[in-house]
Design an enzyme around this catalytic site. Structure first.
Site, short mmCIF file in Angstrom:
data_model
loop_
_atom_site.label_atom_id
_atom_site.label_comp_id
_atom_site.label_asym_id
_atom_site.label_seq_id
_atom_site.Cartn_x
_atom_site.Cartn_y
_atom_site.Cartn_z
N HIS A 1 -10.13 20.34 19.55
CA HIS A 1 -11.11 20.44 18.47
C HIS A 1 -10.65 21.45 17.43
CE1 HIS A 1 -14.16 18.74 21.51
NE2 HIS A 1 -13.75 17.78 20.70
N ARG B 1 -14.04 19.22 13.23
CA ARG B 1 -13.86 19.18 14.68
C ARG B 1 -12.87 18.09 15.11
NH1 ARG B 1 -16.98 19.49 19.70
NH2 ARG B 1 -17.04 17.50 20.76
N HIS C 1 -11.32 25.05 25.12
CA HIS C 1 -12.26 24.89 24.00
C HIS C 1 -12.98 26.21 23.73
CE1 HIS C 1 -12.48 20.34 23.93
NE2 HIS C 1 -11.82 20.55 25.06
N GLU D 1 -14.54 26.80 28.21
CA GLU D 1 -15.13 27.16 26.92
C GLU D 1 -15.01 28.67 26.81
OE1 GLU D 1 -16.58 25.19 24.58
OE2 GLU D 1 -17.04 23.31 25.61
N GLU E 1 -12.05 25.22 16.70
CA GLU E 1 -12.10 26.19 17.79
C GLU E 1 -10.80 27.00 17.81
OE1 GLU E 1 -12.93 23.49 21.05
OE2 GLU E 1 -14.80 22.82 20.10
N1 ARG Z 1 -17.51 21.09 24.34
C1 ARG Z 1 -16.72 20.08 24.97
C2 ARG Z 1 -16.95 18.77 24.27
O1 ARG Z 1 -18.02 18.53 23.79
C3 ARG Z 1 -17.07 19.99 26.41
C4 ARG Z 1 -16.30 19.02 27.18
C5 ARG Z 1 -16.71 18.95 28.62
N2 ARG Z 1 -16.10 17.79 29.24
C6 ARG Z 1 -16.46 16.54 28.99
N3 ARG Z 1 -15.82 15.57 29.56
N4 ARG Z 1 -17.47 16.28 28.21
O2 ARG Z 1 -16.06 17.99 24.10
ZN ZN Z 2 -14.28 21.70 21.93
#
Ligand code: ARG
Ligand code: ZN
Length: 411
Positions: free
Chosen positions: A172, A230, A299, A373, A175
């Site tokens: 992303h 993003r 992330h 995160e 970040e």
């Molecule tokens: N903040 C991340 C996202 O939104 C979290 C990812 C967690 N893992 C997942 N497979 N969603 O992409």
């Molecule tokens: Zn992210």
């Protein structure tokens, strides 16, 4: 302010951008917030998409100066209270982009600053050149805009049956602490091999693949055009909107908990692995799945350690092992750095969603798969100041080492 004063303000100043923190209390307030975030010029920092807004969920909303008066008026009419999280994000943005390496008084090292994409490419080249016996740069593909995707392979010996771990950063774009961590990790490995017992033990038994910037087009864009971008930068078929969320583009129960609308922040793209960045990573991991035992994707923000599954509420087959690993990582961080990380399976801990790289890697057979995160929990959000890089990275490093050592014990 009295009316003439407001006019005075309008004429001679500009309202500054702000980041607001709002916790809706009723469904009506939820609807109002969803409305504001779609119809006014604002950026949702948290949650990632307005469908995740619900009562008692803390919303972080970036409000540019020119919509500030209108947005605040709407909030007020609906009895929605807000806190100002960041009163002057522009100053923080400048701080993040300032490269005071030429200033000898700054005292910060290369790794305690954020870097442009060009600087990171230079760093990748230099790191490989300066460490010809231990570091190799492997080209695994290219981005939508044809930028190279380099993985650094750290390999400290050539014992047979070596296992491996993978770390990717910068899926992303906004970040920024994430690529900073990949650089930090490589630097730590090269500096502390045979100095620090944990990293030595890890590097003695495993090769490490590090992808410093998985989404170079998006990262570049956040430095030059829009700080809050993003997704990647691929142009949708209709040509109307740009960008696919690379962490929704992997082939796991695709589309649930993501969006097929290319204009949305969590757009999963036209089909699984439609994006060259996701495909390059997936191809590489498919080719190396017999050696790679640990997958970590970095992330920010919210200080969490997530493991599969996110696409379903079912428990992973080795749930207890995964839980034990992140729990130990969080406990050690608490002990050494007095900072709190929450942890658990993605769907239950964060939100259900499909197409994520962690679930995909897990289903490929990489039984230890995690999403980190990093800092913080919203004090600065994406605008984490350079002075916090070392703290954020050292915590994450401790977590990587804790988990990797445990993986070595299990396998
Ligand atoms: N903040 C991340 C996202 O939104 C979290 C990812 C967690 N893992 C997942 N497979 N969603 O992409
Ligand atoms: Zn992210």
């Amino acid at each position: 302010m009295s009316t003439p004063l407001i006019w005075f303000y309008f004429l001679f100043f500009k309202f500054s951008d702000q980041v607001l923190s709002i916790t809706p209390q009723t469904q009506e307030q939820v609807d109002t917030l969803r409305n504001v975030s779609t119809h006014y010029e604002t950026v949702l920092w948290q949650p990632v998409s307005n469908e995740y807004i619900s009562t008692q969920v803390q919303v972080h909303l970036y409000v540019p100066g020119n919509s500030s008066v209108t947005v605040k008026a709407i909030l007020q009419t609906h009895g929605i209270t807000h806190k100002v999280l960041l009163a002057n994000p522009n100053v923080l943005t400048e701080m993040q982009m300032k490269n005071d390496s030429t200033d000898p008084r700054s005292g910060s090292t290369f790794y305690e600053r954020y870097h442009t994409l060009e600087e990171i490419y230079d760093w990748i080249n230099r790191t490989a050149q300066d460490n010809p016996r231990t570091v190799k740069a492997i080209l695994i593909g290219s981005s939508y805009e044809k930028r190279p995707l380099y993985v650094l392979k750290l390999s400290f010996n050539d014992r047979p049956n070596r296992k491996a771990m993978w770390i990717d950063c910068g899926i992303h774009a906004r970040e920024w602490i994430s690529p900073a961590f990949c650089l930090w990790f490589v630097h730590h490995s090269l500096s502390f091999y045979q100095q620090n017992s944990e990293i030595t033990r890890i590097l003695d038994s495993m090769d490490v693949y590090v992808l410093p910037v998985m989404n170079p087009d998006g990262y570049k864009y956040t430095w030059t055009a829009r700080r809050w971008w993003r997704k990647n930068r691929s142009i949708s078929k209709s040509g109307f909107c740009v960008g696919v969320d690379l962490n929704r583009n992997f082939d796991v129960d695709w589309v649930k908990g993501s969006s097929q609308n290319p204009c949305e922040e969590i757009n999963c793209g036209p089909f699984p692995e439609s994006e060259p960045e996701a495909q390059a990573v997936a191809n590489f991991l498919r080719r190396h799945k017999d050696t790679v035992q640990l997958y970590i994707t970095i992330h920010s923000y919210s200080q969490m350690f997530i493991f599969p599954y996110s696409y379903t509420f079912d428990q992973a087959e080795n749930h207890n092992d995964l839980l034990e690993m992140v729990q130990e990582a969080a406990q050690r961080i608490k002990r050494y750095y007095r900072n709190t990380y929450t942890y658990g399976p993605g769907a239950a801990t964060l939100y259900p969603c499909s197409g994520g790289s962690d679930d995909w890697a897990y289903k490929l057979g990489i039984k230890y798969s995690f999403t980190f995160e990093l800092q913080d929990r919203g004090e600065y959000g994406f605008l984490l100041p350079p002075s916090h890089i070392s703290g954020a990275c050292n915590e994450a490093l401790l977590a990587v080492k804790t988990i990797a050592v445990k993986v070595l014990e299990k396998t």
